[in-house]
Design a protein around this motif. Structure first.
Motif, mmCIF file in Angstrom:
data_model
loop_
_atom_site.group_PDB
_atom_site.id
_atom_site.type_symbol
_atom_site.label_atom_id
_atom_site.label_comp_id
_atom_site.label_asym_id
_atom_site.label_seq_id
_atom_site.Cartn_x
_atom_site.Cartn_y
_atom_site.Cartn_z
ATOM 1 N N TRP A 746 0.701 -1.386 0.160
ATOM 2 C CA TRP A 746 0.038 -0.259 -0.053
ATOM 3 C C TRP A 746 0.834 1.229 0.056
ATOM 4 O O TRP A 746 1.945 1.382 0.771
ATOM 5 C CB TRP A 746 -0.750 0.067 1.165
ATOM 6 C CG TRP A 746 -1.982 -1.013 1.311
ATOM 7 C CD1 TRP A 746 -1.763 -2.581 1.642
ATOM 8 C CD2 TRP A 746 -3.268 -1.132 0.842
ATOM 9 N NE1 TRP A 746 -2.958 -3.117 1.782
ATOM 10 C CE2 TRP A 746 -3.836 -2.294 1.185
ATOM 11 C CE3 TRP A 746 -4.183 -0.315 0.578
ATOM 12 C CZ2 TRP A 746 -5.123 -2.699 0.907
ATOM 13 C CZ3 TRP A 746 -5.373 -0.557 0.299
ATOM 14 C CH2 TRP A 746 -5.867 -1.780 0.366
ATOM 15 N N TYR A 748 0.423 5.535 0.470
ATOM 16 C CA TYR A 748 -0.682 7.136 0.715
ATOM 17 C C TYR A 748 0.284 7.876 0.133
ATOM 18 O O TYR A 748 1.060 8.797 0.741
ATOM 19 C CB TYR A 748 -0.682 6.831 2.246
ATOM 20 C CG TYR A 748 -1.020 5.481 2.650
ATOM 21 C CD1 TYR A 748 -2.658 5.162 2.678
ATOM 22 C CD2 TYR A 748 -0.292 4.466 2.946
ATOM 23 C CE1 TYR A 748 -2.722 3.842 3.223
ATOM 24 C CE2 TYR A 748 -0.685 3.265 3.400
ATOM 25 C CZ TYR A 748 -1.767 2.878 3.637
ATOM 26 O OH TYR A 748 -2.303 1.657 3.873
ATOM 27 N N GLU A 756 -3.357 3.588 -2.079
ATOM 28 C CA GLU A 756 -3.644 2.669 -3.178
ATOM 29 C C GLU A 756 -2.887 1.468 -3.032
ATOM 30 O O GLU A 756 -1.803 1.716 -2.508
ATOM 31 C CB GLU A 756 -3.252 3.694 -4.535
ATOM 32 C CG GLU A 756 -1.816 4.410 -4.405
ATOM 33 C CD GLU A 756 -1.411 5.076 -5.723
ATOM 34 O OE1 GLU A 756 -2.129 4.943 -6.651
ATOM 35 O OE2 GLU A 756 -0.494 5.663 -5.772
ATOM 36 N N GLN A 757 -3.369 0.576 -3.562
ATOM 37 C CA GLN A 757 -2.901 -0.809 -3.418
ATOM 38 C C GLN A 757 -2.008 -1.158 -4.581
ATOM 39 O O GLN A 757 -2.457 -0.720 -5.812
ATOM 40 C CB GLN A 757 -4.162 -1.952 -3.222
ATOM 41 C CG GLN A 757 -3.536 -3.241 -2.660
ATOM 42 C CD GLN A 757 -4.645 -4.307 -2.524
ATOM 43 O OE1 GLN A 757 -5.691 -3.721 -2.365
ATOM 44 N NE2 GLN A 757 -4.269 -5.647 -2.239
ATOM 45 N N LEU A 758 -0.912 -1.630 -4.424
ATOM 46 C CA LEU A 758 -0.050 -2.012 -5.578
ATOM 47 C C LEU A 758 0.462 -3.419 -5.814
ATOM 48 O O LEU A 758 0.328 -4.112 -4.661
ATOM 49 C CB LEU A 758 1.424 -1.012 -5.386
ATOM 50 C CG LEU A 758 1.316 0.403 -5.043
ATOM 51 C CD1 LEU A 758 2.388 1.094 -4.440
ATOM 52 C CD2 LEU A 758 0.605 1.397 -6.126
ATOM 53 N N HIS A 798 -9.639 10.238 -2.318
ATOM 54 C CA HIS A 798 -8.472 8.848 -2.966
ATOM 55 C C HIS A 798 -7.625 9.711 -3.898
ATOM 56 O O HIS A 798 -7.892 9.876 -5.215
ATOM 57 C CB HIS A 798 -9.441 8.021 -3.737
ATOM 58 C CG HIS A 798 -10.242 7.145 -2.861
ATOM 59 N ND1 HIS A 798 -9.807 6.010 -2.349
ATOM 60 C CD2 HIS A 798 -11.375 7.673 -1.876
ATOM 61 C CE1 HIS A 798 -11.052 5.703 -1.499
ATOM 62 N NE2 HIS A 798 -11.722 6.311 -1.196
ATOM 63 N N HIS A 800 -4.216 9.274 -6.495
ATOM 64 C CA HIS A 800 -3.217 8.429 -7.060
ATOM 65 C C HIS A 800 -2.563 9.120 -8.310
ATOM 66 O O HIS A 800 -2.932 10.053 -8.755
ATOM 67 C CB HIS A 800 -4.134 7.219 -7.916
ATOM 68 C CG HIS A 800 -5.193 7.710 -8.808
ATOM 69 N ND1 HIS A 800 -4.936 7.844 -10.287
ATOM 70 C CD2 HIS A 800 -6.473 8.189 -8.564
ATOM 71 C CE1 HIS A 800 -5.835 8.286 -10.977
ATOM 72 N NE2 HIS A 800 -6.890 8.536 -9.716
ATOM 73 N N GLU A 804 3.747 6.249 -12.537
ATOM 74 C CA GLU A 804 4.700 5.659 -11.509
ATOM 75 C C GLU A 804 5.581 6.642 -11.198
ATOM 76 O O GLU A 804 6.622 6.983 -11.710
ATOM 77 C CB GLU A 804 4.980 4.293 -11.758
ATOM 78 C CG GLU A 804 5.621 3.571 -10.541
ATOM 79 C CD GLU A 804 4.713 3.236 -9.400
ATOM 80 O OE1 GLU A 804 3.530 3.401 -9.519
ATOM 81 O OE2 GLU A 804 5.261 3.170 -8.088
ATOM 82 N N ARG A 912 -7.468 -0.881 5.636
ATOM 83 C CA ARG A 912 -7.467 0.335 5.318
ATOM 84 C C ARG A 912 -7.349 1.162 6.664
ATOM 85 O O ARG A 912 -6.984 2.193 6.552
ATOM 86 C CB ARG A 912 -8.662 0.753 4.475
ATOM 87 C CG ARG A 912 -8.606 0.434 3.135
ATOM 88 C CD ARG A 912 -10.087 0.573 2.397
ATOM 89 N NE ARG A 912 -10.970 -0.312 2.974
ATOM 90 C CZ ARG A 912 -12.173 -0.143 2.804
ATOM 91 N NH1 ARG A 912 -12.687 0.870 1.932
ATOM 92 N NH2 ARG A 912 -13.194 -0.797 3.115
#
Ligand SMILES: Nc1ncnc2c1ncn2[C@@H]1O[C@H](COP(=O)(O)OP(=O)(O)OP(=O)(O)O)[C@@H](O)[C@H]1O
Ligand SMILES: [Mg+2]
Length: 1013
Positions: A746, A748, A756-758, A798, A800, A804, A912
């Motif tokens: 994760w 933040y 966000e989950q990776l 949220h 993002h 990357e 979370r």
């Protein structure tokens, strides 16, 4: 007018007694409307409401007219009660087609009788019709009046409904109409039952909860003309009804597939004993003295001294089983006839007596009327021709038509009295030939006519070879106490050694189960039925399994109360007068035991009045007197009763009581607060005053640790022990053991906003690239946006990255999806303004933490101080300029989350809430991370970390975000399970660990973790 229950004077026009809360009205069995006691017919529909119908007595907290005592009930949120009930939904299938082309009045004439049939079936079993629709009904059993067998009643009503609908359908079919078919859905579960005033002084009761919706959905799954029931229903009613497995179905609103059963008819096991026998009896233990008393009475009876033996005990203590155990010997003495009352049989005329006569005359279900008459007449004349005069009365009672006109000459009452007299003569005459034992079980549910017969019989058997064995629960009263041939056997719950023996026989001698056995004995207080049900529930949910021997498949910290047990105890509690019940619920919140001054302070009721109600509770064997903290006090007789009483209270109501109890403890024990710290932490922690709870909790944790240190029992507080390997050289990477793998990763991007989950990520020496690279900071106070009062909203934003991020390169643009669904972008100049407007304070978006940036956390949560507002600078263990609270990487083990979930099943221990960077899939013990502190861990092929400190938890884990509700219980559970001494920070609730990066590298889900040295 005086109260029908306690004789206290009731004011004219008032519906309930102000002393004991009993309703002063009778409930019409047909239309449910109320008539004053003493009236014979319902003024609304003309149905007879004679003595057979008991007044409705709404439970204390469901009674809207009841003057509140302990809590002012003006707030809506605390009205009502939590109850386990059974809901029933029924409708007419294809009602549209049925009435198509019909005039509305004709349609009504066709559908209305069907609806009435449904309502009648519900009322027949004392159910409550919540709502009727054009072509269906919604009913509940177990509320507003509690019945311990609510699930059985609902199924019996459903079967009756379907039976009557079929008959009705055949009748209208004969007139050329389409057939009518119904579908019924039945489910048992917990709901909140709330009273709603609907004008005209009328009150309606509505169940609210998921169980209600599931009941409604089951109805739609029922095969046409049939009944669909849930697994919960099957578990309660197996044996009493026949079930056909319909397999798993997807039900809207339920994540998991739902097991559905079709109820196909009545089962053979009517009584609990029959059901127990069907499932296989537990080994009979103890009761030697009571068995002797019964055998002794049988011997006396054989010698011509008739006996009445009464066995009295609470539900499930073993009254029926005791009788069963003596049966072989009693049968050897002569004839035995057995019958029992049923809980819904109070209104059924002479049901137990008729059943007894059926047995005596050997009448079988399949015998037609002619055969039945023949059997009765032959038996009577064969026994003694002089008894011929009783024949018409018995035939009449058995609905076989009197043989002559005798009955026409006498009024109904005289007929009744002669019938009882006739049966008595029959049995006395029978006993001259052969000793006769008559068993009447469950007299607490007996109907008035059978009771009248029993009184007559009991008077007459002193010199006959008749043994009358009865059993009942303590609330039943009779008038045989002064007879010289009357013996009462009072059954107490099983003692420690008998309970242990019984459990030993059920669970074997596996050492692994010894704690569980102790827990069951303690919780059940030796009531065998409760022990059996708890074991059964553990097998049902897979906690126990057979594997050559009985084994525990998972760790168990708490025992759930099986719904069968809950139903019995809830019904007992509901029978209490309203004030006594409310006091019981209140003291259940205080704890298992409580000193008198505390009860007075919490309830605000004068000691005199309180004494009276406590006596009632003592009389009902809910509590008994003892000494608590050197004062006179009380203790709950059974931990289960306390749990059930507590569970009936709405959460909001509990919170008010917990806070009041906390304040009362502070007021009653002002000079010894230190002795009560953990109790205060417990009560405030469950109240709305969480901050105070946390202060006491922190203090309490510290105290526990100090106590444990004194006794060198550090294990008991899950202490954080510093590893001796903390100064190992990071270069010497030799794997010493493997610790599971990476479950999820994760990031933040913005401090305090959602993560966000990776699937994979690069971890630099400053942590996961892109983690906490931004924060919105209050310009004036130089505080990061983590303050409790606005953090809740932040969690619903949220962010993002559009691409990357890379270590050492510029941070890419970030998009933030706002709660409204709108997206804002960090490259746009209005981003600060948009966020500032949303939070009504001037916020700046920073990519580097300014020196001295503070985070605010609620009082006492961190730092362990009781009085100071706690703020501390960011990044104690993290690189300067970063927005980490402490370390730059945060790890948590799945076993820790799983364990917390188990100890607090209602909480949602969603990842979370914890905001970790890496979740480690682990089957190890909970809080295994504590033991990693100071150790060096490699993840995948490159990354090496050193674990620095357990991660202290504050209020943020309790906050609401997206679909997760606000839940203080989350932090409480952590605090109860894992307090760690963090040196200068104090003794704090912890879950997970912080780590620093020793060697940067890429990681991905599934990578293994290894200790390296
Ligand atoms: N002494 C005992 N040893 C082992 N099992 C027992 C014993 N007494 C009762 N039991 C078991 O406990 C369960 C409850 O017992 P039982 O039905 O006799 O209770 P009860 O007092 O008649 O309850 P109720 O008032 O509800 O009828 C039964 O399954 C029974 O087999
Ligand atoms: Mg019984």
């Amino acid at each position: 007018m005086n109260c029908i229950q306690c004789n206290f004077e009731v004011q004219k026009e008032k519906r309930f007694c102000s002393e004991c809360g009993a309703s002063q009205f009778l409930l019409c069995p047909k239309c449910n409307s109320k008539s004053p006691v003493g009236k014979s017919f319902c003024a609304d529909c003309g149905t007879s409401i004679g003595i057979a119908h008991t007044p409705i007595k709404p439970p204390a907290s469901l009674d809207v007219d009841q003057k509140p005592t302990v809590i002012d009930e003006s707030r809506d949120a605390i009205k009502g009660e939590r109850k386990v009930i059974t809901v029933l939904f029924a409708d007419i299938k294809g009602s549209m087609e049925l009435i198509e082309n019909l005039d509305p009045e004709d349609a009504r004439a066709l559908v209305e009788p069907a609806l009435q049939l449904m309502i009648d079936a519900v009322l027949h079993y004392d159910g409550y019709v919540v709502q009727t629709t054009g072509d269906g009904i919604f009913a509940m059993f177990g509320a507003p009046v509690v019945h311990e067998d609510h699930a059985h009643r609902a199924l019996y009503a459903a079967l009756r409904m379907q039976g009557h609908l079929k008959e009705y359908s055949a009748r209208i079919g004969a007139k050329g109409h389409q057939p009518i078919q119904g579908r019924v859905g039945v489910h048992t579960g917990e709901v909140v039952v709330r009273p709603l005033r609907i004008g005209n002084g009328q009150v309606e009761y509505t169940p609210i909860g998921h169980s209600t919706s599931l009941g409604a959905r089951l109805q739609t799954l029922a095969p046409v003309g049939s009944i669909a029931a849930s697994e919960a229903i099957r578990q309660l009613c197996e044996g009493s009804c026949e079930f056909n497995d319909l397999g798993l179905s997807r039900v809207k609103g339920v994540t998991e597939l739902v097991k559905v059963y079709e109820v196909t008819g009545m089962g053979k096991q009517r009584t609990r004993m029959q059901r127990s026998a069907g499932q296989g009896f537990s080994k009979f233990v103890g009761r030697a003295r009571e068995l002797d008393a019964l055998k002794n009475a049988a011997m006396q009876m054989q010698a011509g001294n008739g006996q009445v033996v009464a066995i009295v005990a609470e539900a499930g203590t073993g009254k029926s089983r005791l009788i069963f155990e003596t049966m072989t010997e009693i049968r050897a003495t002569g004839n035995v006839l057995e019958t029992s009352s049923v809980s819904h049989g109070k209104t059924s005329y002479c049901l137990p007596l008729i059943e007894l006569l059926h047995l005596y005359f050997a009448i079988e279900t399949q015998d037609d009327e002619h055969k039945r008459r023949e059997k009765v007449i032959n038996k009577i004349t064969g026994l003694d021709p002089k008894l011929v005069d009783i024949q018409p009365y018995l035939l009449n009672l058995l609905k076989l038509g009197a043989s002559d006109d005798t009955l026409l000459e006498v009024d109904e009452r005289t007929q009744e009295l002669r019938t009882w007299e006739g049966i008595k003569r029959l049995f006395v005459r029978e006993s001259i030939n052969r000793p006769l034992t008559l068993i009447f079980e469950d007299l607490h549910w007996i109907d008035d006519q059978t009771q009248e017969f029993l009184n007559l019989l009991a008077d007459a058997i002193g010199t006959a070879r008749i043994l009358l064995i009865v059993n009942y629960r303590p609330e039943y009263v009779h008038q045989w106490g002064n007879k010289s041939y009357f013996t009462q056997i009072r059954l107490d719950p099983l003692g420690q050694s008998a309970s242990t023996e019984m459990l030993g026989a059920m669970l074997g001698s596996n050492e692994q189960l010894s704690d569980l056995k102790r827990l069951i004995v303690e919780k059940s207080s030796g009531t065998p039925f409760f022990m059996e049900e708890m074991v059964k529930a553990l097998f049902d949910d897979g906690t126990l399994a057979h594997d050559g021997k009985v084994i525990l498949t998972k760790k168990l910290d708490e025992l759930d109360i099986p719904s069968s047990v809950q139903a019995i105890l809830a019904a007992r509690i509901d029978r209490l007068p309203s004030q006594a019940k409310e006091i019981l619920q209140t003291i259940a919140v205080i704890g298992r035991e409580f000193p008198m001054p505390l009860i007075v302070s919490v309830t605000g009721i004068s000691q005199d009045k309180l004494e009276k109600h406590l006596k009632e509770l003592q009389g009902g064997e809910f509590i008994y007197e003892t000494t608590v903290l050197g004062e006179r006090g009380y203790i709950f007789k059974s931990a289960l009763t306390q749990d059930v009483a507590y569970n009936t209270l709405l959460v909001e109501r509990r919170k008010i009581l917990h806070e009041r109890i906390g304040a009362s403890i502070e007021a009653v024990f002002p000079n010894s607060i230190d002795d009560h710290i953990s109790v205060l932490a417990y009560h405030y922690g469950r109240s709305n005053n969480i901050d105070l709870g946390m202060q006491y909790l922190t203090h309490s944790g510290r105290q526990k640790l100090m106590d444990a240190r004194k006794t060198s029992d550090l294990g008991s507080v899950n202490s954080f022990i510093k590893s001796e390997n903390s100064d190992l050289a990071p270069e010497s990477h030799t794997t010493v053991s493997t610790i599971d793998s990476v479950e999820s990763i994760w990031r933040y991007p913005v401090k305090s906003m959602a993560g966000e989950q990776l699937a994979s990520v690069f971890v630099s020496d400053k942590g996961i690239v892109g983690d906490r690279v931004y924060a919105f900071v209050d310009e004036e106070s130089n505080r990061a946006a983590v303050v409790r009062k606005w953090a809740e909203s932040f969690l619903n934003y949220h962010p993002h990255f559009v691409s990357e991020p890379k270590s050492g390169s510029e941070i890419p643009t970030l998009q933030i999806v706002m709660p409204s669904g709108e997206t804002i972008t960090t490259s746009n100049s209005d981003v600060e303004e948009r966020i500032s407007t949303a939070f009504a304070r001037k916020l700046k978006l920073l990519a580097t933490a300014p020196p001295g940036l503070l985070i605010e956390v609620p009082k006492g949560t961190l730092g362990g101080s009781l009085s100071e507002v706690t703020e501390f600078p960011l990044g104690g263990g993290a690189p300067a300029g970063a927005f980490f609270d402490y370390g730059c990487l945060h790890l948590i083990a799945s076993s820790t989350l799983d364990h917390l979930q188990k100890v607090y099943p209602k909480g949602r221990f969603d990842v979370r809430r914890f905001r970790p960077n890496i979740v480690i899939q682990s089957d190890a013990a909970a809080f295994i991370e504590n033991s990693w502190v100071g150790r060096t861990i490699a993840i995948g092929n490159e990354l090496v970390l050193r674990v620095s400190i357990p991660c202290p938890r504050c209020i943020s884990v309790t906050l609401a975000q997206d679909d997760l509700p606000r839940d203080p219980g989350i932090l409480r559970a952590i605090a109860e399970q894992n307090m760690c001494d963090l040196g200068d920070f104090g003794n704090l609730p912890c879950a997970g660990v912080y780590a620093e990066v020793i060697h940067a590298g890429k990681i991905q889900c599934g990578d293994t973790l290894r200790f390296v040295e």
